[in-house]
Design a protein around this motif. Structure first.
Motif, PDB file in Angstrom:
ATOM      1  N   PRO A  31     -13.273 -18.697  -1.985  1.00  0.00           N
ATOM      2  CA  PRO A  31     -14.091 -19.294  -0.922  1.00  0.00           C
ATOM      3  C   PRO A  31     -13.320 -19.563   0.384  1.00  0.00           C
ATOM      4  O   PRO A  31     -13.896 -19.505   1.465  1.00  0.00           O
ATOM      5  N   LYS A  32     -12.029 -19.798   0.287  1.00  0.00           N
ATOM      6  CA  LYS A  32     -11.212 -20.062   1.478  1.00  0.00           C
ATOM      7  C   LYS A  32     -10.892 -18.791   2.266  1.00  0.00           C
ATOM      8  O   LYS A  32     -10.605 -18.866   3.460  1.00  0.00           O
ATOM      9  N   ILE A  33     -10.915 -17.640   1.609  1.00  0.00           N
ATOM     10  CA  ILE A  33     -10.486 -16.394   2.254  1.00  0.00           C
ATOM     11  C   ILE A  33     -11.590 -15.339   2.311  1.00  0.00           C
ATOM     12  O   ILE A  33     -11.354 -14.215   2.752  1.00  0.00           O
ATOM     13  N   LYS A  34     -12.798 -15.693   1.910  1.00  0.00           N
ATOM     14  CA  LYS A  34     -13.876 -14.704   1.784  1.00  0.00           C
ATOM     15  C   LYS A  34     -14.288 -14.075   3.111  1.00  0.00           C
ATOM     16  O   LYS A  34     -14.877 -12.997   3.115  1.00  0.00           O
ATOM     17  N   ASN A  35     -13.971 -14.691   4.227  1.00  0.00           N
ATOM     18  CA  ASN A  35     -14.367 -14.141   5.526  1.00  0.00           C
ATOM     19  C   ASN A  35     -13.308 -13.229   6.138  1.00  0.00           C
ATOM     20  O   ASN A  35     -13.505 -12.719   7.235  1.00  0.00           O
ATOM     21  N   ASP A  36     -12.193 -13.040   5.454  1.00  0.00           N
ATOM     22  CA  ASP A  36     -11.107 -12.189   5.937  1.00  0.00           C
ATOM     23  C   ASP A  36     -11.112 -10.854   5.200  1.00  0.00           C
ATOM     24  O   ASP A  36     -11.636 -10.750   4.089  1.00  0.00           O
ATOM     25  N   HIS A  37     -10.495  -9.853   5.808  1.00  0.00           N
ATOM     26  CA  HIS A  37     -10.170  -8.630   5.080  1.00  0.00           C
ATOM     27  C   HIS A  37      -9.009  -9.014   4.167  1.00  0.00           C
ATOM     28  O   HIS A  37      -8.133  -9.791   4.564  1.00  0.00           O
ATOM     29  N   LEU A  38      -8.990  -8.484   2.950  1.00  0.00           N
ATOM     30  CA  LEU A  38      -7.973  -8.899   1.979  1.00  0.00           C
ATOM     31  C   LEU A  38      -7.073  -7.750   1.554  1.00  0.00           C
ATOM     32  O   LEU A  38      -7.539  -6.664   1.214  1.00  0.00           O
ATOM     33  N   ILE A  39      -5.779  -8.044   1.577  1.00  0.00           N
ATOM     34  CA  ILE A  39      -4.765  -7.163   1.000  1.00  0.00           C
ATOM     35  C   ILE A  39      -4.188  -7.933  -0.184  1.00  0.00           C
ATOM     36  O   ILE A  39      -3.662  -9.033  -0.016  1.00  0.00           O
ATOM     37  N   ILE A  40      -4.324  -7.369  -1.371  1.00  0.00           N
ATOM     38  CA  ILE A  40      -3.813  -8.007  -2.573  1.00  0.00           C
ATOM     39  C   ILE A  40      -2.524  -7.292  -2.958  1.00  0.00           C
ATOM     40  O   ILE A  40      -2.537  -6.154  -3.416  1.00  0.00           O
ATOM     41  N   ASN A  41      -1.406  -7.962  -2.737  1.00  0.00           N
ATOM     42  CA  ASN A  41      -0.084  -7.397  -2.981  1.00  0.00           C
ATOM     43  C   ASN A  41       0.288  -7.615  -4.446  1.00  0.00           C
ATOM     44  O   ASN A  41       0.496  -8.743  -4.881  1.00  0.00           O
ATOM     45  N   LEU A  42       0.385  -6.523  -5.193  1.00  0.00           N
ATOM     46  CA  LEU A  42       0.686  -6.591  -6.627  1.00  0.00           C
ATOM     47  C   LEU A  42       2.112  -6.151  -6.951  1.00  0.00           C
ATOM     48  O   LEU A  42       2.419  -5.860  -8.102  1.00  0.00           O
ATOM     49  N   PHE A  43       2.989  -6.119  -5.956  1.00  0.00           N
ATOM     50  CA  PHE A  43       4.367  -5.673  -6.186  1.00  0.00           C
ATOM     51  C   PHE A  43       5.148  -6.558  -7.151  1.00  0.00           C
ATOM     52  O   PHE A  43       6.093  -6.100  -7.780  1.00  0.00           O
ATOM     53  N   SER A  44       4.761  -7.810  -7.294  1.00  0.00           N
ATOM     54  CA  SER A  44       5.513  -8.695  -8.180  1.00  0.00           C
ATOM     55  C   SER A  44       5.260  -8.393  -9.661  1.00  0.00           C
ATOM     56  O   SER A  44       5.966  -8.891 -10.520  1.00  0.00           O
ATOM     57  N   PHE A  45       4.262  -7.557  -9.948  1.00  0.00           N
ATOM     58  CA  PHE A  45       3.974  -7.200 -11.334  1.00  0.00           C
ATOM     59  C   PHE A  45       4.705  -5.912 -11.689  1.00  0.00           C
ATOM     60  O   PHE A  45       4.426  -4.850 -11.130  1.00  0.00           O
ATOM     61  N   SER A  46       5.640  -6.010 -12.623  1.00  0.00           N
ATOM     62  CA  SER A  46       6.481  -4.858 -12.955  1.00  0.00           C
ATOM     63  C   SER A  46       5.724  -3.801 -13.756  1.00  0.00           C
ATOM     64  O   SER A  46       6.059  -2.623 -13.696  1.00  0.00           O
ATOM     65  N   LYS A  47       4.703  -4.219 -14.495  1.00  0.00           N
ATOM     66  CA  LYS A  47       3.920  -3.267 -15.284  1.00  0.00           C
ATOM     67  C   LYS A  47       2.443  -3.459 -14.961  1.00  0.00           C
ATOM     68  O   LYS A  47       1.897  -4.546 -15.129  1.00  0.00           O
ATOM     69  N   LEU A  48       1.824  -2.389 -14.502  1.00  0.00           N
ATOM     70  CA  LEU A  48       0.394  -2.391 -14.220  1.00  0.00           C
ATOM     71  C   LEU A  48      -0.201  -1.078 -14.697  1.00  0.00           C
ATOM     72  O   LEU A  48       0.447  -0.042 -14.627  1.00  0.00           O
ATOM     73  N   SER A  49      -1.421  -1.154 -15.156  1.00  0.00           N
ATOM     74  CA  SER A  49      -2.136   0.060 -15.563  1.00  0.00           C
ATOM     75  C   SER A  49      -3.435   0.139 -14.774  1.00  0.00           C
ATOM     76  O   SER A  49      -3.837  -0.814 -14.104  1.00  0.00           O
ATOM     77  N   ALA A  50      -4.098   1.273 -14.878  1.00  0.00           N
ATOM     78  CA  ALA A  50      -5.396   1.430 -14.234  1.00  0.00           C
ATOM     79  C   ALA A  50      -6.367   0.381 -14.773  1.00  0.00           C
ATOM     80  O   ALA A  50      -7.181  -0.169 -14.027  1.00  0.00           O
ATOM     81  N   GLY A  51      -6.256   0.066 -16.042  1.00  0.00           N
ATOM     82  CA  GLY A  51      -7.101  -0.976 -16.642  1.00  0.00           C
ATOM     83  C   GLY A  51      -6.866  -2.338 -16.003  1.00  0.00           C
ATOM     84  O   GLY A  51      -7.819  -3.086 -15.780  1.00  0.00           O
ATOM     85  N   ASN A  52      -5.617  -2.653 -15.699  1.00  0.00           N
ATOM     86  CA  ASN A  52      -5.314  -3.911 -15.023  1.00  0.00           C
ATOM     87  C   ASN A  52      -5.956  -3.957 -13.644  1.00  0.00           C
ATOM     88  O   ASN A  52      -6.520  -4.978 -13.239  1.00  0.00           O
ATOM     89  N   VAL A  53      -5.877  -2.854 -12.936  1.00  0.00           N
ATOM     90  CA  VAL A  53      -6.445  -2.777 -11.588  1.00  0.00           C
ATOM     91  C   VAL A  53      -7.962  -2.958 -11.645  1.00  0.00           C
ATOM     92  O   VAL A  53      -8.560  -3.596 -10.768  1.00  0.00           O
TER      93      VAL A  53
END
Length: 110
Positions: A31-53
């Protein structure tokens, strides 16, 4: 959770947390950021899969339905591994470029 707001775009990232907790925190903070364009930076996650995304798909659809950009940034999952409804790019600069292009398309009514 860290929010870095520049103009109408907010970059969201988090260090040392599980993906599920990050997503839960993001939904709570939405609710605090819903009016902005959002970039979600996932670099801190060492393991990600398409399912996670795909866990971000509902929030992405909601945000894009409000005519705002929603871009995930990770180099762990290729854009062609996920459906077209969710935007995944490997760098923050590409995320900014996508948002700029989408703003132009919205302005032109495309």
């Amino acid at each position: 959770m860290v929010f870095d707001k520049k103009g109408t775009t907010t970059t969201v990232f988090q260090e040392n947390i599980k993906l599920f907790t990050f997503l839960e925190n993001l939904n709570n903070a939405y609710p605090k950021i819903k009016n902005d364009h959002l970039i979600i930076n996932l670099f801190s996650f060492s393991k990600l899969s398409a399912g996670n995304v795909l866990e971000f798909l509902a929030l992405s659809n909601k945000h894009r339905g409000a005519h705002k950009s929603f871009v995930l940034v990770t180099d762990k999952v290729a854009y062609d591994e996920v459906p077209e409804e969710i935007v995944v790019v490997p760098t923050l600069q590409e995320a900014r470029d996508i948002i700029e292009m989408e703003e132009i398309e919205r302005d032109l009514g495309i």
